[in-house]
Design an enzyme around this catalytic site. Structure first.
Site, PDB file in Angstrom:
ATOM      1  N   LYS A 163     -21.795  29.102   0.943  1.00 23.34           N
ATOM      2  CA  LYS A 163     -21.963  30.113   1.988  1.00 23.34           C
ATOM      3  C   LYS A 163     -21.291  31.414   1.592  1.00 23.34           C
ATOM      4  O   LYS A 163     -20.112  31.444   1.231  1.00 23.34           O
ATOM      5  CB  LYS A 163     -21.353  29.589   3.296  1.00 23.34           C
ATOM      6  N   HIS A 195     -27.533  24.922  10.334  1.00 23.59           N
ATOM      7  CA  HIS A 195     -26.379  25.845  10.379  1.00 23.59           C
ATOM      8  C   HIS A 195     -25.507  25.452  11.576  1.00 23.59           C
ATOM      9  O   HIS A 195     -25.839  25.740  12.726  1.00 23.59           O
ATOM     10  CB  HIS A 195     -26.857  27.298  10.536  1.00 23.59           C
ATOM     11  N   HIS A 238     -21.285  24.862  13.088  1.00 26.09           N
ATOM     12  CA  HIS A 238     -19.816  24.903  12.980  1.00 26.09           C
ATOM     13  C   HIS A 238     -19.233  23.741  13.775  1.00 26.09           C
ATOM     14  O   HIS A 238     -19.480  23.632  14.976  1.00 26.09           O
ATOM     15  CB  HIS A 238     -19.266  26.218  13.541  1.00 26.09           C
ATOM     16  N   HIS A 267     -15.573  27.964  20.434  1.00 30.14           N
ATOM     17  CA  HIS A 267     -14.223  28.530  20.559  1.00 30.14           C
ATOM     18  C   HIS A 267     -13.708  28.130  21.940  1.00 30.14           C
ATOM     19  O   HIS A 267     -14.485  28.123  22.899  1.00 30.14           O
ATOM     20  CB  HIS A 267     -14.258  30.065  20.486  1.00 30.14           C
ATOM     21  N   ASP A 321     -26.279  27.613  14.672  1.00 28.62           N
ATOM     22  CA  ASP A 321     -25.057  28.419  14.637  1.00 28.62           C
ATOM     23  C   ASP A 321     -24.196  28.158  15.876  1.00 28.62           C
ATOM     24  O   ASP A 321     -23.521  29.062  16.355  1.00 28.62           O
ATOM     25  CB  ASP A 321     -25.368  29.915  14.483  1.00 28.62           C
ATOM     26  N   HIS A 351     -24.458  35.043   5.210  1.00 32.51           N
ATOM     27  CA  HIS A 351     -24.207  35.803   6.448  1.00 32.51           C
ATOM     28  C   HIS A 351     -24.566  37.246   6.105  1.00 32.51           C
ATOM     29  O   HIS A 351     -23.810  37.929   5.418  1.00 32.51           O
ATOM     30  CB  HIS A 351     -22.741  35.681   6.898  1.00 32.51           C
ATOM     31  N   HIS A 382     -29.085  32.828  10.435  1.00 26.46           N
ATOM     32  CA  HIS A 382     -29.125  33.393  11.800  1.00 26.46           C
ATOM     33  C   HIS A 382     -29.635  34.838  11.833  1.00 26.46           C
ATOM     34  O   HIS A 382     -28.914  35.753  12.218  1.00 26.46           O
ATOM     35  CB  HIS A 382     -27.772  33.272  12.503  1.00 26.46           C
ATOM     36  N   ALA A 403     -16.177  35.622  18.393  1.00 24.79           N
ATOM     37  CA  ALA A 403     -17.640  35.586  18.296  1.00 24.79           C
ATOM     38  C   ALA A 403     -18.095  34.146  18.135  1.00 24.79           C
ATOM     39  O   ALA A 403     -17.545  33.407  17.307  1.00 24.79           O
ATOM     40  CB  ALA A 403     -18.100  36.406  17.110  1.00 24.79           C
TER      41      ALA A 403
HETATM   42  C1  NCD Z   1     -19.219  31.907  13.788  1.00 24.61           C
HETATM   43  C2  NCD Z   1     -17.897  31.158  13.998  1.00 24.61           C
HETATM   44  O1  NCD Z   1     -17.306  31.275  15.077  1.00 24.61           O
HETATM   45  O2  NCD Z   1     -17.473  30.433  13.096  1.00 24.61           O
HETATM   46  N1  NCD Z   1     -19.374  32.878  14.842  1.00 24.61           N
HETATM   47  C3  NCD Z   1     -20.541  33.425  15.251  1.00 24.61           C
HETATM   48  O3  NCD Z   1     -20.509  34.307  16.107  1.00 24.61           O
HETATM   49  N2  NCD Z   1     -21.697  33.041  14.776  1.00 24.61           N
HETATM   50  C4  NCD Z   1     -19.242  32.515  12.429  1.00 24.61           C
HETATM   51  C5  NCD Z   1     -20.592  33.013  12.024  1.00 24.61           C
HETATM   52  O4  NCD Z   1     -21.521  32.223  11.786  1.00 24.61           O
HETATM   53  O5  NCD Z   1     -20.760  34.232  11.933  1.00 24.61           O
HETATM   54 ZN    ZN Z   2     -22.416  30.515  11.717  1.00 19.80          ZN
END
Ligand code: NCD
Ligand code: ZN
Length: 348
Positions: free
Chosen positions: A99, A13, A15, A251, A247, A136, A174, A263
């Site tokens: 997803k 998992h 991003h 950002h 996860d 999710h 997660h 988040a």
């Molecule tokens: C994730 C994101 O920023 O893409 N943020 C997070 O807090 N985990 C999205 C997600 O997996 O919920």
């Molecule tokens: Zn995520």
């Protein structure tokens, strides 16, 4: 045991975002992991095989020379995903799941599912073709307390979904609560879960006590200490239903340190090291390899990796920030000690 060798792990998992930040992000993961499930919550989201193929090429172009790293692509489920798209995804050979973001649950989930009933044909096709649904698992109603959103999802959404599609392969992504760990533990073998390093190491006090620490804010939000302990027990139990999914959700600093902060915890620069610390904290470093390197591949029906990585118990300091395109980004544990260090990744 101050030094260990592991079958090269995979991140189930992750991003990676898109554009000029790919070159800053991909190397962290490619150094530690052989493969990663790439989340599709770009803006606009990755909803077609065509988009996933192009995104995969951009990721591969950012892999440092000489590294072997395979992005395992996913599609973003919407109210209008068709069974034809599911078929095309399976035939593509590059897509490993779809997803489910309940609309409004998290970053870039606005295009997510408003009502699972609308996805019936797509879900039925996934069940028939064996394509996993990555979930999710949080309800999104404004009147449900944010700390209860995952547990409310289990009874309200997940149980009915499993009843309607009993052969659908599900990954509860997660997980953050003792209830979710127990649910997955008791569920059939078609249901598994990923667990992040931050949910194994931290609880909501790290986020909220003594000051608000935005770099610990993620969704689902950190829970109680009793939940962290249950997750650590599940992760280190040797049950093949629980496996590694960082996860890591980058950002830019300004988007986190803000009156309305995004988040996501950025853990990729020390991903496997943080898991090693969590497992070591309960004397179960010997259980890390199954969780990090075997069980995910087994669930997804992929071969286990044949190369390996080394880890040693040596302190190092996490930099205070890294470059993130034209901006900068603060990793979890910025400026603090990391207790395990990656030594090397060896080819088989
Ligand atoms: C994730 C994101 O920023 O893409 N943020 C997070 O807090 N985990 C999205 C997600 O997996 O919920
Ligand atoms: Zn995520």
């Amino acid at each position: 045991m101050d030094r260990i060798a592991l079958t090269c792990p995979d991140d189930w998992h992750l991003h990676l975002r898109d554009g000029d930040v790919l070159g800053d992000l991909v190397p962290f993961t490619a150094e530690r992991f052989a493969r990663a499930i790439i989340m599709p919550n770009l803006n606009p989201p990755v909803t077609t095989v065509h988009q996933a193929r192009a995104y995969r090429e951009r990721i591969l172009a950012a892999v440092p020379p000489g590294r072997a790293f395979e992005p395992l692509m996913t599609l973003y489920l919407t109210d209008i995903t068709t069974p034809e798209t599911i078929r095309e995804a399976v035939e593509s050979g590059i897509i490993y799941g779809v997803k489910l973001y309940p609309a409004g649950a998290t970053t870039n989930s606005e295009a997510g599912v408003t009502d699972l009933a609308r996805c019936h044909e797509a879900l039925a096709a996934m069940e028939e073709l064996g394509l996993p649904l990555q979930i999710h698992g949080e309800v999104t109603h404004g009147n449900v307390d944010i700390f209860d959103r995952e547990t409310r999802f289990i009874e309200g959404r997940l149980v009915p979904l499993m009843g309607r599609y009993p052969r659908l392969r599900l990954v509860f992504e997660h997980i953050t609560t003792a209830q979710a760990a127990e649910f997955v533990h008791e569920a059939p073998a078609s249901v598994a879960a990923t667990i992040t390093a931050h949910h194994l190491l931290f609880n909501r006090n790290h986020l909220l006590a003594g000051g608000l620490r935005p770099h610990y804010y993620c969704l689902p939000v950190l829970k109680r200490e009793i939940d962290r302990e249950s997750l650590l027990e599940a992760a280190t139990s040797g049950s093949p239903k629980f496996f590694l999914g960082t996860d890591s959700a980058p950002h830019a600093r300004g988007d986190k340190e803000s009156a309305c902060g995004c988040a996501g915890c950025f853990t990729a620069p020390a991903a496997i090291e943080l898991y090693a610390e969590a497992f070591d904290s309960v004397g179960r470093i010997d259980m890390l390899e199954g969780f990090a390197s075997h069980f995910g591949a087994d669930f997804y029906g992929l071969p286990r990796n044949t190369d390996s990585i080394g880890l040693e118990r040596v302190d190092w300091n996490m930099p205070k920030h890294y470059r993130f395109g034209q901006r900068d980004i603060v990793p979890l544990r910025a400026g603090d000690r990391i207790r395990w260090r990656l030594t090397e990744r060896e080819r088989a």
